[in-house]
Scaffold this motif. Structure first.
Motif, PDB file in Angstrom:
ATOM      1  N   ILE A  81      34.599  38.852  34.980  1.00 26.03           N
ATOM      2  CA  ILE A  81      34.948  40.160  34.421  1.00 26.03           C
ATOM      3  C   ILE A  81      36.416  40.501  34.642  1.00 26.03           C
ATOM      4  CG2 ILE A  81      34.300  41.514  36.468  1.00 26.03           C
ATOM      5  CD1 ILE A  81      33.778  42.456  32.755  1.00 26.03           C
ATOM      6  N   ILE A  82      36.996  40.076  35.745  1.00 20.91           N
ATOM      7  CA  ILE A  82      38.412  40.364  35.981  1.00 20.91           C
ATOM      8  C   ILE A  82      39.266  39.646  34.946  1.00 20.91           C
ATOM      9  CG2 ILE A  82      40.332  40.006  37.591  1.00 20.91           C
ATOM     10  CD1 ILE A  82      38.457  42.386  38.219  1.00 20.91           C
ATOM     11  N   THR A  83      38.906  38.427  34.581  1.00 20.63           N
ATOM     12  CA  THR A  83      39.623  37.726  33.519  1.00 20.63           C
ATOM     13  C   THR A  83      39.521  38.500  32.214  1.00 20.63           C
ATOM     14  OG1 THR A  83      39.019  35.643  34.593  1.00 20.63           O
ATOM     15  CG2 THR A  83      39.888  35.501  32.364  1.00 20.63           C
ATOM     16  N   HIS A  84      38.310  38.934  31.898  1.00 22.35           N
ATOM     17  CA  HIS A  84      38.071  39.716  30.674  1.00 22.35           C
ATOM     18  C   HIS A  84      38.936  40.979  30.659  1.00 22.35           C
ATOM     19  CE1 HIS A  84      35.847  41.859  27.540  1.00 22.35           C
ATOM     20  NE2 HIS A  84      35.686  42.851  28.384  1.00 22.35           N
ATOM     21  N   VAL A  85      38.944  41.703  31.765  1.00 21.53           N
ATOM     22  CA  VAL A  85      39.662  42.981  31.820  1.00 21.53           C
ATOM     23  C   VAL A  85      41.171  42.763  31.750  1.00 21.53           C
ATOM     24  CG1 VAL A  85      40.189  44.955  33.302  1.00 21.53           C
ATOM     25  CG2 VAL A  85      37.823  44.189  33.048  1.00 21.53           C
ATOM     26  N   LEU A  86      41.677  41.791  32.511  1.00 20.81           N
ATOM     27  CA  LEU A  86      43.123  41.599  32.585  1.00 20.81           C
ATOM     28  C   LEU A  86      43.714  41.101  31.274  1.00 20.81           C
ATOM     29  CD1 LEU A  86      44.172  40.209  36.081  1.00 20.81           C
ATOM     30  CD2 LEU A  86      45.285  42.005  34.765  1.00 20.81           C
ATOM     31  N   ILE A  87      42.944  40.392  30.485  1.00 18.80           N
ATOM     32  CA  ILE A  87      43.440  39.953  29.180  1.00 18.80           C
ATOM     33  C   ILE A  87      43.712  41.160  28.285  1.00 18.80           C
ATOM     34  CG2 ILE A  87      42.716  38.796  27.039  1.00 18.80           C
ATOM     35  CD1 ILE A  87      41.447  36.635  28.820  1.00 18.80           C
ATOM     36  N   HIS A  88      42.936  42.236  28.477  1.00 19.05           N
ATOM     37  CA  HIS A  88      43.030  43.400  27.605  1.00 19.05           C
ATOM     38  C   HIS A  88      43.888  44.525  28.187  1.00 19.05           C
ATOM     39  CE1 HIS A  88      39.389  41.350  26.132  1.00 19.05           C
ATOM     40  NE2 HIS A  88      39.716  41.861  24.968  1.00 19.05           N
ATOM     41  N   LEU A 163      45.008  40.733  43.283  1.00 21.41           N
ATOM     42  CA  LEU A 163      46.464  40.594  43.356  1.00 21.41           C
ATOM     43  C   LEU A 163      46.915  39.266  42.759  1.00 21.41           C
ATOM     44  CD1 LEU A 163      47.074  42.044  46.937  1.00 21.41           C
ATOM     45  CD2 LEU A 163      47.527  43.171  44.746  1.00 21.41           C
ATOM     46  N   LEU A 164      46.169  38.204  43.045  1.00 15.28           N
ATOM     47  CA  LEU A 164      46.510  36.894  42.492  1.00 15.28           C
ATOM     48  C   LEU A 164      46.446  36.925  40.968  1.00 15.28           C
ATOM     49  CD1 LEU A 164      46.992  33.805  42.630  1.00 15.28           C
ATOM     50  CD2 LEU A 164      44.500  33.547  42.813  1.00 15.28           C
ATOM     51  N   MET A 165      45.350  37.439  40.418  1.00 16.76           N
ATOM     52  CA  MET A 165      45.197  37.455  38.969  1.00 16.76           C
ATOM     53  C   MET A 165      46.236  38.371  38.310  1.00 16.76           C
ATOM     54  SD  MET A 165      42.859  35.292  38.134  1.00 16.76           S
ATOM     55  CE  MET A 165      42.150  35.732  36.528  1.00 16.76           C
ATOM     56  N   ALA A 166      46.565  39.476  38.965  1.00 13.12           N
ATOM     57  CA  ALA A 166      47.609  40.357  38.428  1.00 13.12           C
ATOM     58  C   ALA A 166      48.949  39.627  38.408  1.00 13.12           C
ATOM     59  CB  ALA A 166      47.704  41.634  39.258  1.00 13.12           C
ATOM     60  N   GLY A 172      52.425  35.428  32.581  1.00 12.76           N
ATOM     61  CA  GLY A 172      51.943  34.954  31.297  1.00 12.76           C
ATOM     62  C   GLY A 172      50.762  34.018  31.332  1.00 12.76           C
ATOM     63  N   LEU A 173      50.157  33.788  32.512  1.00 11.21           N
ATOM     64  CA  LEU A 173      49.077  32.813  32.597  1.00 11.21           C
ATOM     65  C   LEU A 173      47.732  33.353  32.105  1.00 11.21           C
ATOM     66  CD1 LEU A 173      49.977  30.989  35.912  1.00 11.21           C
ATOM     67  CD2 LEU A 173      49.662  29.920  33.685  1.00 11.21           C
ATOM     68  N   LEU A 174      47.674  34.625  31.775  1.00  8.19           N
ATOM     69  CA  LEU A 174      46.476  35.155  31.127  1.00  8.19           C
ATOM     70  C   LEU A 174      46.730  35.488  29.671  1.00  8.19           C
ATOM     71  CD1 LEU A 174      45.852  35.893  34.338  1.00  8.19           C
ATOM     72  CD2 LEU A 174      43.945  37.055  33.247  1.00  8.19           C
ATOM     73  N   ASN A 175      47.911  35.161  29.200  1.00  7.82           N
ATOM     74  CA  ASN A 175      48.237  35.416  27.802  1.00  7.82           C
ATOM     75  C   ASN A 175      48.835  34.153  27.183  1.00  7.82           C
ATOM     76  OD1 ASN A 175      48.986  38.292  29.363  1.00  7.82           O
ATOM     77  ND2 ASN A 175      47.639  38.486  27.593  1.00  7.82           N
ATOM     78  N   ARG A 176      50.145  34.086  27.110  1.00 12.23           N
ATOM     79  CA  ARG A 176      50.806  32.997  26.392  1.00 12.23           C
ATOM     80  C   ARG A 176      50.493  31.623  26.975  1.00 12.23           C
ATOM     81  NH1 ARG A 176      57.274  33.061  26.057  1.00 12.23           N
ATOM     82  NH2 ARG A 176      56.799  33.935  28.087  1.00 12.23           N
ATOM     83  N   PHE A 177      50.407  31.530  28.312  1.00 14.51           N
ATOM     84  CA  PHE A 177      50.196  30.234  28.959  1.00 14.51           C
ATOM     85  C   PHE A 177      48.764  30.065  29.480  1.00 14.51           C
ATOM     86  CE2 PHE A 177      54.728  31.382  29.901  1.00 14.51           C
ATOM     87  CZ  PHE A 177      55.293  30.522  28.966  1.00 14.51           C
ATOM     88  N   ARG A 178      47.816  30.754  28.847  1.00 16.57           N
ATOM     89  CA  ARG A 178      46.453  30.744  29.365  1.00 16.57           C
ATOM     90  C   ARG A 178      45.828  29.351  29.459  1.00 16.57           C
ATOM     91  NH1 ARG A 178      44.549  35.296  27.077  1.00 16.57           N
ATOM     92  NH2 ARG A 178      43.222  34.430  25.451  1.00 16.57           N
ATOM     93  N   PRO A 179      46.141  28.389  28.589  1.00 16.37           N
ATOM     94  CA  PRO A 179      45.567  27.045  28.770  1.00 16.37           C
ATOM     95  C   PRO A 179      45.869  26.427  30.141  1.00 16.37           C
ATOM     96  CG  PRO A 179      46.506  27.251  26.574  1.00 16.37           C
ATOM     97  CD  PRO A 179      46.898  28.495  27.326  1.00 16.37           C
ATOM     98  N   LEU A 180      46.948  26.894  30.790  1.00 17.37           N
ATOM     99  CA  LEU A 180      47.296  26.357  32.106  1.00 17.37           C
ATOM    100  C   LEU A 180      46.517  27.030  33.238  1.00 17.37           C
ATOM    101  CD1 LEU A 180      51.194  26.146  31.773  1.00 17.37           C
ATOM    102  CD2 LEU A 180      49.539  24.278  31.544  1.00 17.37           C
ATOM    103  N   GLY A 219      33.913  31.846  37.786  1.00 20.38           N
ATOM    104  CA  GLY A 219      33.733  32.861  36.762  1.00 20.38           C
ATOM    105  C   GLY A 219      34.843  32.830  35.721  1.00 20.38           C
ATOM    106  N   VAL A 220      36.074  32.553  36.155  1.00 15.64           N
ATOM    107  CA  VAL A 220      37.190  32.421  35.220  1.00 15.64           C
ATOM    108  C   VAL A 220      36.932  31.263  34.257  1.00 15.64           C
ATOM    109  CG1 VAL A 220      39.679  32.110  34.993  1.00 15.64           C
ATOM    110  CG2 VAL A 220      38.761  33.298  37.006  1.00 15.64           C
ATOM    111  N   PHE A 221      36.468  30.140  34.798  1.00 17.31           N
ATOM    112  CA  PHE A 221      36.211  28.959  33.954  1.00 17.31           C
ATOM    113  C   PHE A 221      35.126  29.265  32.906  1.00 17.31           C
ATOM    114  CE2 PHE A 221      37.173  26.507  38.113  1.00 17.31           C
ATOM    115  CZ  PHE A 221      38.523  26.751  37.973  1.00 17.31           C
ATOM    116  N   TYR A 222      34.072  29.960  33.323  1.00 20.91           N
ATOM    117  CA  TYR A 222      33.001  30.296  32.381  1.00 20.91           C
ATOM    118  C   TYR A 222      33.520  31.210  31.277  1.00 20.91           C
ATOM    119  CZ  TYR A 222      28.824  28.170  34.380  1.00 20.91           C
ATOM    120  OH  TYR A 222      27.867  27.277  34.773  1.00 20.91           O
TER     121      TYR A 222
END
Length: 371
Positions: A81-88, A163-166, A172-180, A219-222
């Protein structure tokens, strides 16, 4: 337990109902593991009971041992859910919402525990420094013992994960560079395993951060697999790598737990709920129980005996003491959710609205300043 203790942000998309069901399973697992496991285990081993219910208990009890499966499911939920929220959301909005969702109820729970321990059980108040560190949820880095009869350790992991995910979002690792992103998280996981265990001071669960923090990454991977950003083979590879590290760390730091299965069970339960997520329907009861998750988790371990004392003083003996304590816990949790938790969330929303109004009133060129 950490729990993730947050709820899906239905303002972003439709409510993620399968997470509600998983939260309910998680706090039931924790409650049974902490408060009813010994009795259920004794029934499972008692030859005076029929073999069939004993067999069923023996089959399901590993999912409740020490509440470990519930905690692991909470962690996987949180990663998802944190991945979902932070992307938006922007990084600033995300952090502000987490602060007002987590800290108000947590601070109230810690204060209530301190008062109960002092006035009911005649324990001295800890020093102001220790209390301040506990309230910050940074005790691993400032060497403070746990609050809330131990369950605080899961929240310490949650805060560092936020804090890590923020930070990853900000680069840019949750947007432009998300494949990484999954590769960076996998590197962080193995990096943790190669340094000194965290925490490593006395009075805490040694190395629990090193061992359990990477479970959130599953959870991030899923989530990334669901959005078709990684293929199934990479999902299996990343998940297997985290589990491989977990098994190795358990063997190194907690060999007495080598007979446990709760992480594997947690991954299986999350996977099953995710696969059947379209079939899991919302209901008022499911929503209510899911909303109580955080409060139940914060209060269950330390408030259990005080609640039993209240029933005893009132001479209420309608049900067995532990069952009465369970009802009392749910009543307390409901009140805390309605008054404190929802109040904190509303306060955070008002602050965000004011900050948004202030930004809209800024001169052009300043309006992109992060919240």
């Amino acid at each position: 337990m950490s729990t993730d203790v947050i709820k899906s942000d239905s303002t972003l998309t439709s409510r993620l109902v399968f997470l509600d069901y998983l939260r309910i399973f998680s706090f039931v697992s924790v409650l049974i593991g902490h408060k009813f496991y010994a009795q259920l285990s004794a029934w499972a081993d008692n030859p005076q009971f029929h073999a069939t219910p004993r067999l069923l208990l023996q089959l399901i009890l590993p999912a409740f041992w020490n509440g470990g499966t519930g905690v692991a499911v909470f962690f996987i939920i949180s990663g998802y859910i944190i991945t979902h929220v932070l992307i938006h959301e922007s990084t600033g909005t995300f952090l502000l919402k987490r602060i007002f969702r987590i800290y108000p109820l947590y601070v109230v729970a810690v204060i209530c525990q301190l008062l109960a321990d002092h006035y009911l059980f005649h324990q001295p108040f800890p020093g102001l420094r220790i209390v301040a560190i506990q309230l910050s949820l940074l005790g691993d880095w400032l060497q403070a013992p746990y609050a809330l009869a131990g369950v605080e350790w899961t929240l310490r992991i949650e805060i560092v994960f936020y804090l890590l995910m923020a930070a990853l979002k900000s680069v840019g690792l949750l947007n432009r560079f998300r494949p990484l992103l999954p590769w960076v998280l996998l590197g962080a996981s193995f990096g943790l395993s190669m340094i000194n265990p965290i925490p490593s001071f006395g009075g805490v669960f040694i190395a629990y951060f090193t061992i359990y923090a990477p479970i959130l990454f599953i959870g991030v991977f899923y989530y990334m697999f669901e959005k078709k950003e990684i293929p199934l083979l990479l999902l299996l590879f990343f998940t297997a790598a985290i589990l491989y590290q977990y098994f190795g760390q358990i063997a190194l730091y907690w060999p007495t737990w080598l007979g446990s299965h709760f992480i594997s069970i947690a991954v299986a339960i999350f996977s099953a709920a995710w696969l059947y997520r379209a079939r899991l329907k919302p209901s008022p009861v499911v929503l209510l129980l899911s909303n109580l998750t955080f409060a139940v988790y914060l209060f269950h371990n330390w408030a259990w005996n005080p609640i039993k004392m209240v029933f005893a003083k009132l001479s209420i003996n309608v049900l067995p003491p532990d069952i009465q304590a369970l009802f009392g816990l749910f009543i307390l949790s409901y009140l805390m959710h309605k008054i404190v938790e929802k109040g904190g969330v509303k306060l955070g929303q008002r602050l965000l609205q004011r900050l948004g109004q202030r930004r809209r009133g800024m001169p052009a060129g300043l309006s992109n300043t992060a919240v």
